[in-house]
Design a protein around this motif. Structure first.
Motif, PDB file in Angstrom:
ATOM      1  N   TRP A  57      -3.821   6.089  10.661  1.00  0.00           N
ATOM      2  CA  TRP A  57      -4.474   5.013   9.919  1.00  0.00           C
ATOM      3  C   TRP A  57      -4.681   5.443   8.482  1.00  0.00           C
ATOM      4  O   TRP A  57      -4.983   6.594   8.196  1.00  0.00           O
ATOM      5  N   ASP A  84      -6.098   1.900   3.208  1.00  0.00           N
ATOM      6  CA  ASP A  84      -5.641   0.589   2.744  1.00  0.00           C
ATOM      7  C   ASP A  84      -5.301  -0.367   3.882  1.00  0.00           C
ATOM      8  O   ASP A  84      -5.105  -1.558   3.650  1.00  0.00           O
ATOM      9  N   ARG A  85      -5.255   0.123   5.111  1.00  0.00           N
ATOM     10  CA  ARG A  85      -5.030  -0.758   6.268  1.00  0.00           C
ATOM     11  C   ARG A  85      -6.313  -1.435   6.726  1.00  0.00           C
ATOM     12  O   ARG A  85      -6.278  -2.400   7.490  1.00  0.00           O
TER      13      ARG A  85
END
Length: 152
Positions: A88, A91-92
């Motif tokens: 992860w 920015d996700r």
């Protein structure tokens, strides 16, 4: 801390999250967003018919949170990234979750006068006000880990 001081800090935290979100999505600068909140959002009536203002915010605390996140964002983001699941990236995450985590991380790292439990609970409550899914639990776990990193 008196109840009114606690409420003013809670309002400041909410406003800081909103300001950080606004800065990210619109590109407005830190001083401009602080000025906007100070001049147009704090202590304003809810509507033209209602004479009661919204709860007062601890404006210096709000400004410290927003400026502090911006000034320390690289270190804050690196700390948050270490607490994300493998694969992860920051920015996700949803922009609101990022704002909550950044503000919470700054407070945990730079405001030792605020108890860890208070900071985490405040930001988890904010996450609950925005999300009904797993996000509040995620915020809780991430900030708990960050607290161990910065307050050990």
């Amino acid at each position: 801390m008196k109840a009114s001081s606690h409420t003013a800090r809670s309002v400041a935290r909410l406003a800081a999250v909103q300001a950080l979100y606004q800065m990210e999505v619109s590109g407005v600068g830190v001083e401009a967003v602080i000025r906007e909140f100070s001049e147009h959002r704090f202590d304003r009536a809810i509507g033209p018919e209602e004479g009661e203002p919204l709860a007062s915010a601890d404006e210096p605390f709000f400004a410290e949170l927003v400026r502090g996140v911006v000034e320390n964002q690289r270190q804050i983001d690196a700390g948050i990234a270490r607490r994300l699941a493998e694969g992860w990236r920051l920015d996700r995450l949803d922009a609101t979750v990022r704002a909550i985590l950044r503000s919470g991380a700054f407070e945990l790292a730079h405001r030792p006068d605020v108890p860890v439990e208070v900071a985490i609970n405040e930001y988890v409550d904010l996450a609950r006000s925005f999300f009904e899914g797993p996000e509040p639990g995620f915020v809780n776990a991430a900030l708990d880990g960050l607290a161990r990193d910065v307050r050990a």
